[in-house]
Design an enzyme around this catalytic site. Structure first.
Site, PDB file in Angstrom:
ATOM      1  N   LYS A 161     127.335  25.745  61.006  1.00 51.25           N
ATOM      2  CA  LYS A 161     128.012  25.588  60.400  1.00 51.25           C
ATOM      3  C   LYS A 161     129.043  26.177  59.798  1.00 51.25           C
ATOM      4  CE  LYS A 161     123.453  25.478  57.986  1.00 51.25           C
ATOM      5  NZ  LYS A 161     122.526  25.040  56.801  1.00 51.25           N
ATOM      6  N   ARG A 170     124.962  28.450  40.266  1.00 51.78           N
ATOM      7  CA  ARG A 170     125.333  27.015  39.317  1.00 51.78           C
ATOM      8  C   ARG A 170     123.971  26.193  38.672  1.00 51.78           C
ATOM      9  NH1 ARG A 170     125.021  22.913  41.658  1.00 51.78           N
ATOM     10  NH2 ARG A 170     125.463  22.337  44.162  1.00 51.78           N
ATOM     11  N   VAL A 224     122.402  19.687  40.391  1.00 49.28           N
ATOM     12  CA  VAL A 224     122.171  18.211  39.750  1.00 49.28           C
ATOM     13  C   VAL A 224     120.421  17.972  39.316  1.00 49.28           C
ATOM     14  CG1 VAL A 224     122.500  15.612  40.419  1.00 49.28           C
ATOM     15  CG2 VAL A 224     124.346  17.265  41.115  1.00 49.28           C
ATOM     16  N   GLU A 233     122.997  28.643  63.726  1.00 51.09           N
ATOM     17  CA  GLU A 233     121.715  28.568  63.244  1.00 51.09           C
ATOM     18  C   GLU A 233     120.606  27.564  64.417  1.00 51.09           C
ATOM     19  OE1 GLU A 233     120.693  27.086  59.610  1.00 51.09           O
ATOM     20  OE2 GLU A 233     121.245  29.258  58.925  1.00 51.09           O
ATOM     21  N   TYR A 284     118.589  24.483  64.782  1.00 48.54           N
ATOM     22  CA  TYR A 284     118.295  23.127  63.903  1.00 48.54           C
ATOM     23  C   TYR A 284     116.299  23.012  64.075  1.00 48.54           C
ATOM     24  CZ  TYR A 284     118.897  18.328  62.653  1.00 48.54           C
ATOM     25  OH  TYR A 284     118.738  17.041  62.197  1.00 48.54           O
ATOM     26  N   GLY A 318     127.252  19.127  52.208  1.00 51.88           N
ATOM     27  CA  GLY A 318     126.999  18.905  53.679  1.00 51.88           C
ATOM     28  C   GLY A 318     128.267  19.353  54.900  1.00 51.88           C
TER      29      GLY A 318
HETATM   30  P1  ADP Z   1     125.673  22.486  52.193  1.00 53.89           P
HETATM   31  O1  ADP Z   1     126.202  23.650  51.302  1.00 53.89           O
HETATM   32  O2  ADP Z   1     126.559  21.053  53.245  1.00 53.89           O
HETATM   33  O3  ADP Z   1     124.335  21.549  50.599  1.00 53.89           O
HETATM   34  P2  ADP Z   1     123.151  22.948  53.486  1.00 53.89           P
HETATM   35  O4  ADP Z   1     123.131  24.448  54.102  1.00 53.89           O
HETATM   36  O5  ADP Z   1     122.827  23.520  51.939  1.00 53.89           O
HETATM   37  O6  ADP Z   1     124.579  22.646  53.418  1.00 53.89           O
HETATM   38  O7  ADP Z   1     122.847  22.038  54.448  1.00 53.89           O
HETATM   39  C1  ADP Z   1     122.377  21.065  53.601  1.00 53.89           C
HETATM   40  C2  ADP Z   1     121.593  19.992  54.514  1.00 53.89           C
HETATM   41  O8  ADP Z   1     121.701  20.119  55.964  1.00 53.89           O
HETATM   42  C3  ADP Z   1     120.426  20.919  54.002  1.00 53.89           C
HETATM   43  O9  ADP Z   1     119.326  19.822  53.721  1.00 53.89           O
HETATM   44  C4  ADP Z   1     119.294  20.149  55.465  1.00 53.89           C
HETATM   45  O10 ADP Z   1     119.088  18.591  55.609  1.00 53.89           O
HETATM   46  C5  ADP Z   1     120.542  19.923  56.978  1.00 53.89           C
HETATM   47  N1  ADP Z   1     119.836  21.450  57.844  1.00 53.89           N
HETATM   48  C6  ADP Z   1     121.116  22.319  57.189  1.00 53.89           C
HETATM   49  N2  ADP Z   1     121.112  23.754  58.064  1.00 53.89           N
HETATM   50  C7  ADP Z   1     119.889  23.267  58.996  1.00 53.89           C
HETATM   51  C8  ADP Z   1     119.427  23.692  60.001  1.00 53.89           C
HETATM   52  N3  ADP Z   1     119.368  24.839  60.620  1.00 53.89           N
HETATM   53  N4  ADP Z   1     118.223  22.445  60.310  1.00 53.89           N
HETATM   54  C9  ADP Z   1     118.033  21.701  59.828  1.00 53.89           C
HETATM   55  N5  ADP Z   1     119.028  20.535  58.561  1.00 53.89           N
HETATM   56  C10 ADP Z   1     119.565  22.197  58.567  1.00 53.89           C
END
Ligand code: ADP
Length: 450
Positions: free
Chosen positions: A158, A291, A294, A200, A202, A165
């Site tokens: 990430k 914030r 939605v 992280e 997954y 996303g």
């Molecule tokens: P963003 O800031 O782009 O929204 P997030 O960290 O909130 O990113 O993650 C968005 C989505 O990505 C989560 O709701 C989940 O669906 C997927 N995701 C994020 N981290 C993980 C993880 N460690 N394992 C599985 N899915 C993940």
């Protein structure tokens, strides 16, 4: 209390804030690009100022134009909505430097939570459970491979500055690491100007559960339960509900208290959302959004509170109008996001609305800036409305959603309405049996891309 608030946003969220202002007797100022001269938020606000050409970088993201609009109209505070400048720490700083008030958290809160590595580190120290992963950033492919081997695949790479996303890549095995690592870095660099990444574990079948928190900036904070936003396409939410069908009252009390305490600890002010993945009865922090979200209306539905009004109150230095004990869940609420997009590819579909009819009746809320004859400009997000239903329980909310979708008419452009009609036919939706991958799998088998 403020006399006048400027809303640095457009579309349904601008209307949402204007409505709160009107109920509180506060004047509202809309800002708009030349493409939005006929937009509903401009018509509905007490005053409006054109701040630039269609491109959002020259209008809704132009800090000097927005500050100038405040000075011209005498607005004392700025509500940023979501998206655009809502999580921009420099914007908050500039607002303060001009003796104006930002309706939201401090620049520091935004900075800390805007960087995912710092956010995770901060939350860990505050006792919030996190997804196992690298401690901090990972600079080289060799390190990434070593961490992947230690942690066990699959892992997710990430971008620390990522959002919406973007900047996230999954590596299912060591062989996939190089590509995932390089792509996440490149996306971080090109979308957010920062190529730092972290790793992280997954999680394979989690639900997305997020906790709504609210603070007064003086060390008091409450939680307003959870929202389940597991139905996602490309990591973007499309259907949200509260309470979460898989969460018990004990779990809600436990994780809610952890989140409220963490928020109180950092003197958080205003609305915030602490996002978790939830698997096998455990919560894992992924990020905090500083914030209004939605999907905030589902929380408003079950608690009967106005979160925007509350944001304005605490920004003006007033206390919160509720305590934790006051907050009791009543029934069930669901929101679906209506986008101007053509199925099955979800390609944006701007254009002229030839007919619009909003559903009504008991427990139905339609937040939308559409009207008959409105032309959806091609420059912005494709979200054109949110349909929110509230019922005494989940089955009643689902039945009401079906009924309201049947009444909703949006002619002239393609929308995602048929997606929700189809989802309501699915037994898994009725039983609440879904995780963050459910919708992608369903789309593969039910909506073949053309
Ligand atoms: P963003 O800031 O782009 O929204 P997030 O960290 O909130 O990113 O993650 C968005 C989505 O990505 C989560 O709701 C989940 O669906 C997927 N995701 C994020 N981290 C993980 C993880 N460690 N394992 C599985 N899915 C993940």
């Amino acid at each position: 209390m403020f006399n006048k608030i400027l809303i640095a946003n457009r579309g349904e969220i601008a209307l949402r804030v204007i409505r709160a202002c009107r109920e509180m007797g506060i004047g509202s100022v809309a800002v708009h690009s030349t493409a939005d001269s006929d937009a509903m938020h401009v018509r509905m606000a007490d005053e409006s100022v054109c701040i630039g050409p269609p491109s959002s970088t020259q209008s809704y993201l132009s800090i000097p134009s927005i500050i100038a609009a405040c000075e011209i109209t005498g607005a004392e505070a700025i509500h940023p909505g979501y998206g655009f400048l809502s999580e921009n720490a420099a914007f908050v700083q500039i607002i303060q430097d001009h003796d104006l008030t930002f309706i939201g958290p401090t620049a520091d809160h935004i900075r800390v939570m805007g960087d995912k590595i710092t956010a995770k580190d901060t939350m860990k120290k505050l006792g919030v459970p996190c997804v196992p992963g690298s401690d901090g950033g990972v600079d080289t492919l060799e390190d990434a491979k070593r961490i992947g081997a230690e942690m066990g695949y699959p892992v997710i790479i990430k971008a620390t500055a990522g959002g919406g996303g973007k900047g996230m890549k999954v590596a299912g095995s060591a062989a996939e690491m190089e590509r995932a690592f390089m792509t996440a870095r490149a996306e971080g660099k090109s979308n957010f100007g920062n190529d730092e990444v972290y790793i992280e574990k997954y999680l394979t079948t989690p639900r997305h559960i997020e906790i709504q928190v609210f603070g007064d900036g003086k060390g008091n904070a409450v939680h307003l339960g959870e929202r389940d936003c597991s139905l996602q396409r490309r990591h973007q939410k499309v259907f949200e509900e509260a309470p979460g069908p898989s969460i018990t009252q004990e779990e809600r009390d436990r994780i809610g208290k952890i989140c409220a305490d963490a928020s109180a600890n950092i003197n958080y002010i205003g609305a915030g959302t602490i996002e978790f993945l939830y698997e096998n009865g455990e919560f894992y922090f992924i990020e905090m959004n500083t914030r209004l979200q939605v999907e905030h209306p589902v929380t408003e539905g079950i608690f009967g509170v106005d979160l925007v009004r509350e944001q304005i109150r605490v920004a003006a230095g007033l206390p919160m109008s509720f305590t934790q004990e006051d907050l009791k869940i009543n029934g069930h609420a669901i929101e679906v996001r209506i986008n101007a997009e053509r199925l099955p590819n979800f390609s944006p579909c701007p254009g002229r609305i030839t007919q619009y009819h909003a559903p009504g009746g008991l427990g139905v809320r339609m937040d939308s800036a559409l009207y008959d004859g409105y032309s959806i400009p091609p420059y912005y997000d494709s979200l054109i409305g949110k349909l929110i239903v509230h019922g005494r329980d989940r089955p009643e909310a689902l039945a009401r959603l079906g009924r309201a979708l049947g009444e909703l008419i949006v002619d002239g452009v393609d929308t995602t309405i048929p997606l929700f009609d189809a989802l309501l036919q699915e037994p898994d939706i009725h039983s609440g049996n879904y995780n963050i991958h459910w919708l992608e799998h369903w789309l593969e088998t039910h909506l073949q891309p053309a």
